[in-house]
Design a protein around this motif. Structure first.
Motif, PDB file in Angstrom:
ATOM      1  N   CYS A  16       0.829  -1.213   0.000  1.00  0.00           N
ATOM      2  CA  CYS A  16       0.000   0.000   0.000  1.00  0.00           C
ATOM      3  C   CYS A  16       0.860   1.258   0.000  1.00  0.00           C
ATOM      4  O   CYS A  16       0.529   2.243  -0.672  1.00  0.00           O
ATOM      5  CB  CYS A  16      -0.932   0.010   1.203  1.00  0.00           C
ATOM      6  SG  CYS A  16      -2.317  -1.124   1.068  1.00  0.00           S
ATOM      7  N   LEU A  17       1.960   1.237   0.741  1.00  0.00           N
ATOM      8  CA  LEU A  17       2.848   2.392   0.752  1.00  0.00           C
ATOM      9  C   LEU A  17       3.527   2.594  -0.599  1.00  0.00           C
ATOM     10  O   LEU A  17       3.683   3.721  -1.068  1.00  0.00           O
ATOM     11  CB  LEU A  17       3.901   2.240   1.851  1.00  0.00           C
ATOM     12  CG  LEU A  17       3.413   2.462   3.272  1.00  0.00           C
ATOM     13  CD1 LEU A  17       4.491   2.110   4.272  1.00  0.00           C
ATOM     14  CD2 LEU A  17       2.956   3.893   3.459  1.00  0.00           C
ATOM     15  N   LEU A  18       3.932   1.504  -1.236  1.00  0.00           N
ATOM     16  CA  LEU A  18       4.582   1.614  -2.543  1.00  0.00           C
ATOM     17  C   LEU A  18       3.606   1.991  -3.656  1.00  0.00           C
ATOM     18  O   LEU A  18       3.998   2.600  -4.647  1.00  0.00           O
ATOM     19  CB  LEU A  18       5.270   0.298  -2.904  1.00  0.00           C
ATOM     20  CG  LEU A  18       6.513  -0.051  -2.104  1.00  0.00           C
ATOM     21  CD1 LEU A  18       7.031  -1.411  -2.527  1.00  0.00           C
ATOM     22  CD2 LEU A  18       7.571   1.005  -2.272  1.00  0.00           C
ATOM     23  N   MET A  68      -9.604  -0.530  10.948  1.00  0.00           N
ATOM     24  CA  MET A  68      -8.901   0.314   9.978  1.00  0.00           C
ATOM     25  C   MET A  68      -8.632  -0.422   8.666  1.00  0.00           C
ATOM     26  O   MET A  68      -8.594   0.210   7.614  1.00  0.00           O
ATOM     27  CB  MET A  68      -7.586   0.825  10.571  1.00  0.00           C
ATOM     28  CG  MET A  68      -7.756   1.995  11.503  1.00  0.00           C
ATOM     29  SD  MET A  68      -8.648   3.394  10.797  1.00  0.00           S
ATOM     30  CE  MET A  68      -7.504   3.944   9.572  1.00  0.00           C
ATOM     31  N   THR A  69      -8.463  -1.733   8.724  1.00  0.00           N
ATOM     32  CA  THR A  69      -8.311  -2.461   7.457  1.00  0.00           C
ATOM     33  C   THR A  69      -9.605  -2.397   6.655  1.00  0.00           C
ATOM     34  O   THR A  69      -9.563  -2.268   5.431  1.00  0.00           O
ATOM     35  CB  THR A  69      -7.908  -3.923   7.706  1.00  0.00           C
ATOM     36  OG1 THR A  69      -8.881  -4.549   8.533  1.00  0.00           O
ATOM     37  CG2 THR A  69      -6.537  -4.017   8.342  1.00  0.00           C
ATOM     38  N   ARG A  70     -10.732  -2.465   7.335  1.00  0.00           N
ATOM     39  CA  ARG A  70     -12.020  -2.328   6.637  1.00  0.00           C
ATOM     40  C   ARG A  70     -12.198  -0.915   6.096  1.00  0.00           C
ATOM     41  O   ARG A  70     -12.692  -0.738   4.979  1.00  0.00           O
ATOM     42  CB  ARG A  70     -13.157  -2.684   7.574  1.00  0.00           C
ATOM     43  CG  ARG A  70     -13.172  -4.141   7.949  1.00  0.00           C
ATOM     44  CD  ARG A  70     -14.320  -4.456   8.871  1.00  0.00           C
ATOM     45  NE  ARG A  70     -14.200  -5.825   9.350  1.00  0.00           N
ATOM     46  CZ  ARG A  70     -14.393  -6.172  10.601  1.00  0.00           C
ATOM     47  NH1 ARG A  70     -14.723  -5.282  11.500  1.00  0.00           N
ATOM     48  NH2 ARG A  70     -14.262  -7.428  10.958  1.00  0.00           N
ATOM     49  N   VAL A  71     -11.814   0.080   6.884  1.00  0.00           N
ATOM     50  CA  VAL A  71     -11.899   1.475   6.429  1.00  0.00           C
ATOM     51  C   VAL A  71     -11.005   1.682   5.207  1.00  0.00           C
ATOM     52  O   VAL A  71     -11.393   2.348   4.244  1.00  0.00           O
ATOM     53  CB  VAL A  71     -11.513   2.446   7.570  1.00  0.00           C
ATOM     54  CG1 VAL A  71     -11.293   3.861   7.060  1.00  0.00           C
ATOM     55  CG2 VAL A  71     -12.574   2.430   8.646  1.00  0.00           C
ATOM     56  N   LEU A  72      -9.817   1.085   5.225  1.00  0.00           N
ATOM     57  CA  LEU A  72      -8.911   1.201   4.092  1.00  0.00           C
ATOM     58  C   LEU A  72      -9.475   0.512   2.854  1.00  0.00           C
ATOM     59  O   LEU A  72      -9.301   1.000   1.733  1.00  0.00           O
ATOM     60  CB  LEU A  72      -7.554   0.610   4.462  1.00  0.00           C
ATOM     61  CG  LEU A  72      -6.348   1.076   3.677  1.00  0.00           C
ATOM     62  CD1 LEU A  72      -6.192   2.580   3.753  1.00  0.00           C
ATOM     63  CD2 LEU A  72      -5.104   0.403   4.189  1.00  0.00           C
ATOM     64  N   GLY A  73     -10.163  -0.607   3.034  1.00  0.00           N
ATOM     65  CA  GLY A  73     -10.821  -1.268   1.910  1.00  0.00           C
ATOM     66  C   GLY A  73     -11.929  -0.416   1.307  1.00  0.00           C
ATOM     67  O   GLY A  73     -12.059  -0.312   0.082  1.00  0.00           O
ATOM     68  N   VAL A 112      -1.763  -2.960  -7.733  1.00  0.00           N
ATOM     69  CA  VAL A 112      -0.855  -3.178  -6.601  1.00  0.00           C
ATOM     70  C   VAL A 112      -1.493  -2.684  -5.304  1.00  0.00           C
ATOM     71  O   VAL A 112      -1.409  -3.341  -4.266  1.00  0.00           O
ATOM     72  CB  VAL A 112       0.496  -2.472  -6.868  1.00  0.00           C
ATOM     73  CG1 VAL A 112       1.409  -2.566  -5.662  1.00  0.00           C
ATOM     74  CG2 VAL A 112       1.162  -3.062  -8.089  1.00  0.00           C
ATOM     75  N   TYR A 113      -2.160  -1.539  -5.377  1.00  0.00           N
ATOM     76  CA  TYR A 113      -2.858  -0.996  -4.208  1.00  0.00           C
ATOM     77  C   TYR A 113      -3.980  -1.937  -3.770  1.00  0.00           C
ATOM     78  O   TYR A 113      -4.162  -2.187  -2.575  1.00  0.00           O
ATOM     79  CB  TYR A 113      -3.388   0.396  -4.550  1.00  0.00           C
ATOM     80  CG  TYR A 113      -4.040   1.159  -3.436  1.00  0.00           C
ATOM     81  CD1 TYR A 113      -3.658   1.007  -2.115  1.00  0.00           C
ATOM     82  CD2 TYR A 113      -5.054   2.065  -3.704  1.00  0.00           C
ATOM     83  CE1 TYR A 113      -4.254   1.721  -1.103  1.00  0.00           C
ATOM     84  CE2 TYR A 113      -5.659   2.784  -2.698  1.00  0.00           C
ATOM     85  CZ  TYR A 113      -5.255   2.607  -1.404  1.00  0.00           C
ATOM     86  OH  TYR A 113      -5.857   3.315  -0.407  1.00  0.00           O
ATOM     87  N   LEU A 114      -4.713  -2.505  -4.713  1.00  0.00           N
ATOM     88  CA  LEU A 114      -5.779  -3.458  -4.394  1.00  0.00           C
ATOM     89  C   LEU A 114      -5.217  -4.715  -3.736  1.00  0.00           C
ATOM     90  O   LEU A 114      -5.780  -5.217  -2.760  1.00  0.00           O
ATOM     91  CB  LEU A 114      -6.570  -3.814  -5.652  1.00  0.00           C
ATOM     92  CG  LEU A 114      -7.644  -4.884  -5.490  1.00  0.00           C
ATOM     93  CD1 LEU A 114      -8.755  -4.390  -4.584  1.00  0.00           C
ATOM     94  CD2 LEU A 114      -8.196  -5.290  -6.840  1.00  0.00           C
TER      95      LEU A 114
END
Length: 132
Positions: A16-18, A68-73, A112-114
């Motif tokens: 996610c950072l990359l 937060m993983t759900r929020v990020l999704g 890649v982000y997905l």
């Protein structure tokens, strides 16, 4: 009880950072644009969410990390749809928008982000406590 798969979480955070540095849009004259060049506010909000998720992972706040993983999704879905609609309705004119939407293309950075977001979502596992 929540279990975090650390290898999936770390690889998801790194991806996610990359992904913010990778090409997100193909612009005809200027070349490839990353997330910051696409929309600065989207970039800062995305990296703030990734940073908070990473912080919660490292301080072992498992319930908050799971949320937060759900929020990020959800944020991934919002951000890709916002960029898509911005491309297809930039000027508000039919001819110019059709011309712009044919010339701008999504790039492989979104994939890649997905993958990073999916790894973060898969890193959280809930177990039911066994009562004796």
């Amino acid at each position: 009880m929540i279990i975090i798969r650390k290898n999936l979480a770390l690889s998801g955070l790194i991806l996610c950072l990359l992904a913010g540095m990778l090409p997100m849009l193909k612009v005809p004259i200027k070349g490839n644009w990353n997330l910051y060049q696409t929309d600065a506010a989207l970039f800062f909000i995305t990296y703030m969410l990734i940073g908070v998720t990473g912080l919660l992972f490292f301080v072992r706040q498992l319930v908050a990390y799971s949320w937060m993983t759900r929020v990020l999704g959800i944020w991934y879905l919002i951000s890709i749809s916002a960029v898509y609609f911005k491309i297809n309705n930039y000027f508000g004119w039919g001819f110019a928008d059709r011309l712009l939407s044919k010339s701008l293309h999504m790039r492989w950075g979104w994939i890649v982000y997905l993958v990073g977001v999916i790894l973060l979502l898969l890193s959280v596992k809930k177990l039911k406590q066994i009562e004796e």
